[in-house]
Design a protein around this motif. Structure first.
Motif, PDB file in Angstrom:
ATOM      1  N   VAL A 145       0.837  -1.200   0.000  1.00  0.00           N
ATOM      2  CA  VAL A 145       0.000   0.000   0.000  1.00  0.00           C
ATOM      3  C   VAL A 145       0.875   1.255   0.000  1.00  0.00           C
ATOM      4  N   GLU A 146       1.931   1.244   0.788  1.00  0.00           N
ATOM      5  CA  GLU A 146       2.838   2.399   0.830  1.00  0.00           C
ATOM      6  C   GLU A 146       3.426   2.669  -0.553  1.00  0.00           C
ATOM      7  N   GLU A 147       3.807   1.606  -1.230  1.00  0.00           N
ATOM      8  CA  GLU A 147       4.380   1.737  -2.575  1.00  0.00           C
ATOM      9  C   GLU A 147       3.359   2.300  -3.557  1.00  0.00           C
ATOM     10  N   ARG A 148       2.114   1.816  -3.458  1.00  0.00           N
ATOM     11  CA  ARG A 148       1.085   2.261  -4.398  1.00  0.00           C
ATOM     12  C   ARG A 148       0.596   3.676  -4.098  1.00  0.00           C
ATOM     13  N   ILE A 149       0.767   4.133  -2.857  1.00  0.00           N
ATOM     14  CA  ILE A 149       0.503   5.546  -2.550  1.00  0.00           C
ATOM     15  C   ILE A 149       1.544   6.399  -3.254  1.00  0.00           C
ATOM     16  N   ALA A 150       2.810   5.971  -3.141  1.00  0.00           N
ATOM     17  CA  ALA A 150       3.900   6.713  -3.775  1.00  0.00           C
ATOM     18  C   ALA A 150       3.760   6.730  -5.295  1.00  0.00           C
ATOM     19  N   GLU A 151       3.201   5.636  -5.866  1.00  0.00           N
ATOM     20  CA  GLU A 151       3.054   5.534  -7.317  1.00  0.00           C
ATOM     21  C   GLU A 151       1.792   6.233  -7.825  1.00  0.00           C
ATOM     22  N   GLY A 152       0.922   6.663  -6.902  1.00  0.00           N
ATOM     23  CA  GLY A 152      -0.244   7.424  -7.317  1.00  0.00           C
ATOM     24  C   GLY A 152      -1.522   6.630  -7.507  1.00  0.00           C
ATOM     25  N   GLU A 153      -1.491   5.319  -7.202  1.00  0.00           N
ATOM     26  CA  GLU A 153      -2.726   4.536  -7.330  1.00  0.00           C
ATOM     27  C   GLU A 153      -3.691   4.822  -6.176  1.00  0.00           C
ATOM     28  N   ILE A 154      -3.113   4.918  -4.965  1.00  0.00           N
ATOM     29  CA  ILE A 154      -3.918   5.123  -3.760  1.00  0.00           C
ATOM     30  C   ILE A 154      -3.732   6.559  -3.282  1.00  0.00           C
ATOM     31  N   ALA A 155      -4.815   7.154  -2.806  1.00  0.00           N
ATOM     32  CA  ALA A 155      -4.800   8.570  -2.429  1.00  0.00           C
ATOM     33  C   ALA A 155      -3.799   8.850  -1.314  1.00  0.00           C
ATOM     34  N   ALA A 195     -15.645  -4.777  -0.517  1.00  0.00           N
ATOM     35  CA  ALA A 195     -14.236  -4.599  -0.898  1.00  0.00           C
ATOM     36  C   ALA A 195     -14.110  -3.579  -2.019  1.00  0.00           C
ATOM     37  N   ASN A 196     -14.990  -3.651  -3.008  1.00  0.00           N
ATOM     38  CA  ASN A 196     -14.950  -2.685  -4.102  1.00  0.00           C
ATOM     39  C   ASN A 196     -15.249  -1.280  -3.599  1.00  0.00           C
ATOM     40  N   GLY A 197     -16.192  -1.168  -2.665  1.00  0.00           N
ATOM     41  CA  GLY A 197     -16.497   0.134  -2.090  1.00  0.00           C
ATOM     42  C   GLY A 197     -15.314   0.716  -1.330  1.00  0.00           C
ATOM     43  N   LEU A 198     -14.612  -0.142  -0.601  1.00  0.00           N
ATOM     44  CA  LEU A 198     -13.423   0.300   0.128  1.00  0.00           C
ATOM     45  C   LEU A 198     -12.352   0.779  -0.841  1.00  0.00           C
ATOM     46  N   TYR A 199     -12.148   0.042  -1.915  1.00  0.00           N
ATOM     47  CA  TYR A 199     -11.126   0.447  -2.892  1.00  0.00           C
ATOM     48  C   TYR A 199     -11.486   1.787  -3.522  1.00  0.00           C
ATOM     49  N   GLU A 200     -12.739   1.961  -3.911  1.00  0.00           N
ATOM     50  CA  GLU A 200     -13.157   3.214  -4.532  1.00  0.00           C
ATOM     51  C   GLU A 200     -12.947   4.399  -3.593  1.00  0.00           C
ATOM     52  N   ARG A 201     -13.081   4.134  -2.299  1.00  0.00           N
ATOM     53  CA  ARG A 201     -12.923   5.205  -1.311  1.00  0.00           C
ATOM     54  C   ARG A 201     -11.481   5.711  -1.216  1.00  0.00           C
TER      55      ARG A 201
END
Length: 204
Positions: A145-155, A195-201
């Motif tokens: 998750v930390e990596e994907r935040i840095a890559e811009g996928e996760i807010a 799970a999909n709702g959590l991801y969209e959030r």
């Protein structure tokens, strides 16, 4: 008797033994899931599997060994979740797929529900297992998750541990609700939507 015939006989015996072991594991999953470890007897499992007590003990030397074999079987469906993944979306999709596979074996699902509570009982064969499993999940999934935040996928601003804890809690909580009202709750559909709702959030 020819060597070919001898080999065939051995293969048949092995196949019968494997089939008997599979029946025993299935019966044990049901009995342990419904009655717990302490209240389940080898005789109950043998009767449900259509074998003798000695037949059970031929494959599993003790009730503890049999119980732990079911525990390991319980883990198989989630071992299909592989890391690293290329995205948090991929991780969520793997969880959804694992839940779908898990739902194909309702008795094993009930066993998982029982196991969650049992791991908190002092002296139980799986005492502390839930803690170790949770710690391992956090240690392996938070860096993704930390990596994907840095890559811009996760807010940005998303708490990686909070996100993983919510995903795991959704699975455990909805599974527990399903075990309470199995005829009313569609475990796979409810978890997938949650799970999909959590991801969209949290997606950027």
């Amino acid at each position: 008797m020819s060597s070919s015939e001898s080999s065939t006989d051995v293969d048949k015996r092995v196949a019968r033994g494997d089939a008997r072991r599979t029946r025993i594991l299935a019966a044990a999953t049901t009995e342990f899931g419904r009655k717990g470890y302490e209240s389940t007897r080898i005789a109950d499992i043998a009767r449900a599997a259509g074998v003798t007590d000695a037949g059970v003990l031929h494959h599993f030397a003790t009730k503890h060994d049999l119980f732990m074999a079911v525990v390991e079987r319980r883990e198989e469906v989630y071992q299909t979740i592989t890391l690293p993944t290329d995205s948090v979306r991929s991780l969520f999709d793997q969880f959804i797929a694992a839940v779908r596979r898990a739902a194909e074996e309702p008795e094993l699902l009930r066993f998982r529900v029982m196991l969650t509570g049992a791991s908190r009982i002092a002296g139980h064969p799986v005492e502390g297992r839930a803690q170790r499993t949770l710690e391992a999940a956090l240690d392996s999934l938070i860096p993704l998750v930390e990596e994907r935040i840095a890559e811009g996928e996760i807010a940005r601003g998303t708490d990686p541990q909070q996100l993983i804890l919510e995903l795991l809690a959704l699975n455990e909580g909805i599974r527990d609700q399903w075990s309470t009202l199995p005829e009313r709750i569609d475990y796979v559909a409810v978890f997938t939507a949650a799970a999909n709702g959590l991801y969209e959030r949290v997606r950027a």
